[in-house]
Design a protein around this motif. Structure first.
Motif, mmCIF file in Angstrom:
data_model
loop_
_atom_site.group_PDB
_atom_site.id
_atom_site.type_symbol
_atom_site.label_atom_id
_atom_site.label_comp_id
_atom_site.label_asym_id
_atom_site.label_seq_id
_atom_site.Cartn_x
_atom_site.Cartn_y
_atom_site.Cartn_z
ATOM 1 N N THR A 111 -20.870 0.182 -33.882
ATOM 2 C CA THR A 111 -21.242 1.352 -33.095
ATOM 3 C C THR A 111 -20.321 2.507 -33.487
ATOM 4 O O THR A 111 -19.299 2.299 -34.161
ATOM 5 C CB THR A 111 -21.086 1.075 -31.596
ATOM 6 N N GLU A 129 -18.245 3.912 -31.606
ATOM 7 C CA GLU A 129 -16.949 3.596 -31.003
ATOM 8 C C GLU A 129 -16.175 2.587 -31.853
ATOM 9 O O GLU A 129 -14.953 2.710 -32.023
ATOM 10 C CB GLU A 129 -17.143 3.051 -29.588
ATOM 11 N N HIS A 180 -25.564 3.554 -34.896
ATOM 12 C CA HIS A 180 -26.369 3.624 -33.669
ATOM 13 C C HIS A 180 -25.532 3.157 -32.484
ATOM 14 O O HIS A 180 -24.748 2.213 -32.587
ATOM 15 C CB HIS A 180 -27.608 2.726 -33.796
ATOM 16 N N SER A 181 -25.737 3.801 -31.361
ATOM 17 C CA SER A 181 -25.041 3.380 -30.147
ATOM 18 C C SER A 181 -25.640 2.070 -29.643
ATOM 19 O O SER A 181 -26.777 1.710 -29.972
ATOM 20 C CB SER A 181 -25.166 4.443 -29.061
ATOM 21 N N SER A 182 -24.879 1.388 -28.823
ATOM 22 C CA SER A 182 -25.381 0.149 -28.236
ATOM 23 C C SER A 182 -26.623 0.412 -27.394
ATOM 24 O O SER A 182 -27.571 -0.386 -27.392
ATOM 25 C CB SER A 182 -24.296 -0.511 -27.381
ATOM 26 N N GLU A 183 -26.625 1.526 -26.682
ATOM 27 C CA GLU A 183 -27.784 1.867 -25.851
ATOM 28 C C GLU A 183 -29.039 2.037 -26.712
ATOM 29 O O GLU A 183 -30.129 1.608 -26.321
ATOM 30 C CB GLU A 183 -27.502 3.147 -25.082
ATOM 31 N N GLN A 184 -28.887 2.644 -27.884
ATOM 32 C CA GLN A 184 -30.030 2.819 -28.780
ATOM 33 C C GLN A 184 -30.543 1.480 -29.286
ATOM 34 O O GLN A 184 -31.756 1.251 -29.371
ATOM 35 C CB GLN A 184 -29.631 3.706 -29.967
#
Length: 259
Positions: free
Chosen positions: A140, A142, A173-177
């Motif tokens: 991610t 982060e 990509h973010s975890s939410e994505q």
């Protein structure tokens, strides 16, 4: 300039390591792959194709969009498991694999090369049997920006060159994505795990710097000129003051889901 995965000179870039014991342990704890049919999508040099076979998978379809990567993967296997692996050229949006045919899909270090995650995951869902498992492994934003250390060598890249950090974040990509795309594709029982995976153990800083200069398995370093890479080596040399050997680890996020 970005790494050219179709260049024969890069054929062995992703064949020089073995899967870390921590990765093998985590997968064995989380998924029953013994005797199952698996697909390794974006298999690269076949490091994790081999790992799946060593974990007891019955057969693996290794798929990559680069013919050169597949040649490297075949060489990496060195004749092992000749009847238990099939190599296929294809892409994650249109897999050359039959529907409802696989118990397990691995997509490791793949999705940061892709823009349309729902389309990728829909294809994975298509080839999985009902109740089959997908494991996605990537970083991610982060994960990518964790500070540099003797363990997290990669972090120094972005401290030295903020433009590399910008490039890195733009492709992550973010975890939410990821979770949203999995849900859109029809997956359920989604779980997220974190893993520090040992990348390499270096007997000395010279061995580490030789690896950095080769750019082997480090696509982000293809964004550096030779002069910039030498400056990066000097920067890291000034930062590392601990004992040897140097145990380099990479931070990863894994998402597990059911079809």
């Amino acid at each position: 300039m970005p790494m050219n995965f179709h260049d024969p000179d890069n054929r062995t870039s992703y064949t020089t390591r073995q899967a870390d014991d921590a990765w093998l342990k985590l997968l064995a704890e989380q998924v029953d792959v013994h005797g199952k049919h698996a697909a390794d999508i974006g298999c690269g040099g076949g490091i994790y194709t081999l790992a799946l076979l060593e974990l007891g998978v019955k057969h693996v379809a290794g798929v990559d969009f680069s013919a050169e990567m597949l040649k490297g993967a075949k060489a990496h296997m060195d004749g092992r498991y000749p009847d238990q692996v099939t190599w296929l050229q294809g892409n994650a949006y249109q897999l050359p694999l039959s529907s409802n045919s696989y118990d397990f899909v691995l997509e490791r270090a793949l999705i940061h090369h892709l823009q349309d995650l729902p389309a990728c995951f829909r294809e994975a869902h298509r080839i999985l049997k009902p109740g089959g498992t997908i494991v996605i492994q990537d970083r991610t934003p982060e994960d990518s920006l964790l500070p540099g250390s003797e363990t997290n060598i990669r972090g120094f890249f972005f401290e030295k060159y903020p433009h590399l950090a910008k490039t890195e974040i733009s492709r992550r990509h973010s975890s939410e994505q990821v979770i949203s795309a999995l849900q859109t594709a029809g997956f359920h029982d989604i779980r997220e795990l974190k893993l520090w995976e040992t990348r390499a153990v270096y007997s000395s800083t010279d061995a580490l710097f030789e690896d950095l200069r080769s750019r082997t398995g480090r696509s982000i370093l293809h964004e550096c000129t030779d002069a910039e890479l030498e400056e990066l080596v000097s920067y890291i040399s000034a930062k590392i003051k601990g004992s040897h050997p140097i145990i380099e680890k990479d931070p990863w996020t894994l998402w597990l889901a059911k079809a």
